[in-house]
Design an enzyme around this catalytic site. Sequence first.
Site, mmCIF file in Angstrom:
data_model
loop_
_atom_site.group_PDB
_atom_site.id
_atom_site.type_symbol
_atom_site.label_atom_id
_atom_site.label_comp_id
_atom_site.label_asym_id
_atom_site.label_seq_id
_atom_site.Cartn_x
_atom_site.Cartn_y
_atom_site.Cartn_z
ATOM 1 N N CYS A 89 0.993 -0.005 -1.299
ATOM 2 C CA CYS A 89 1.234 0.821 -0.504
ATOM 3 C C CYS A 89 2.942 -0.249 -0.229
ATOM 4 O O CYS A 89 3.397 0.528 0.124
ATOM 5 C CB CYS A 89 -0.102 0.334 0.449
ATOM 6 S SG CYS A 89 0.507 1.438 2.037
ATOM 7 N N CYS A 185 -8.611 2.380 3.441
ATOM 8 C CA CYS A 185 -8.591 3.141 4.895
ATOM 9 C C CYS A 185 -8.584 3.940 4.655
ATOM 10 O O CYS A 185 -9.812 5.189 4.991
ATOM 11 C CB CYS A 185 -7.597 3.095 5.907
ATOM 12 S SG CYS A 185 -6.040 3.102 4.228
#
Length: 342
Positions: A89, A185
């Site tokens: 990410c 997440c």
Amino acid sequence: FVGMSGGVDSSVAGFILKNQGYDVVGVHLRCWNRDGCDEHEARDARLVANKLDIPFYVLDMEKEYKKQVVDYMIDSYRLGITPNPDVMCNKKIKFGVFLDKALSMSADYIATGHYAKVVKEADRYHIYQAEDKDKDQSYFLWTLDQKQLQHAIFPLGELKKSEVRDIANKANLHVADKKDSQGICFIGKVSLQEFLSEYLEKEKGKVLNSAGEVVGEHDGAHLYTIGQRHGLGVALQEPHYVATKDIKTNTVVLAKEKEDLLKRTQIELVDVNIDHSLEEALDILTRVRYRQDLIEAKLEKVGGTYQLTFKKPVRFVAPGQSAVFYTKEGKLLGGGVIKSST
């Protein structure tokens, strides 16, 4: 441009930069999420931006995030390795797509709520561990290069988490006491195994102990991670951990905490990013998991690959995870992806 997730860390990062005189723009990155719960986070980020009296935008990165992070994670588990989606990410989304977009819109810097420091020494930028060692996130930033670092600001690097919450409370930011996100997440409120089962077919296989005895059955070796203790589906008298797994034979081997099967002394690395001014063989400190204590090791280039040899055996070394290198002063020297271990 401050990446505002809707949490307290990125909110305080924006607050600090605004007080330091920066021309701050708040940006929420809308990323792919299994439960589609991003609207709540975007609302919190917008409310903070309004409180700080700064412009606010939402960048839709669902497509890029799904491809570069989510699919990468699923494909890695399919191959039997344990990926690190946070590293990807940062590399592909926050300091990839987001940074490129910010620069194209005439921003000078992007800032995030990472607990880490960027320090310029001579003509090069380096990452250092954060002041708050319990929250330090430099482990996830090892892929960043000079182009990315020269445009990066981490306002929380010198602060403790408690100080960040104090700042948020004094600034009357409504997220001051908001809980930190836990786990991965984007998978939502299901377990990792449940999430992976939505994409990877289940295939019954044997669970073995270190003596090679069958102690249970699993739903697919690809659904397990090295070092995993919970969710094994096996009732044993004392704690056991996943020591090895074999995708070809679809077997998972468990071992007790002190058994040698869990220990490794050397690893081979791929996709290494390292400061090339360093000598090829050097003594470093390393960690092969987030929050693991730093351990002494020797890094050397052998042929076309890098090898990392630990001074003492290390448990729970998982192919696909990141090995990250530091000096004793806390400077990040680089890192690599674990290919294999012995």
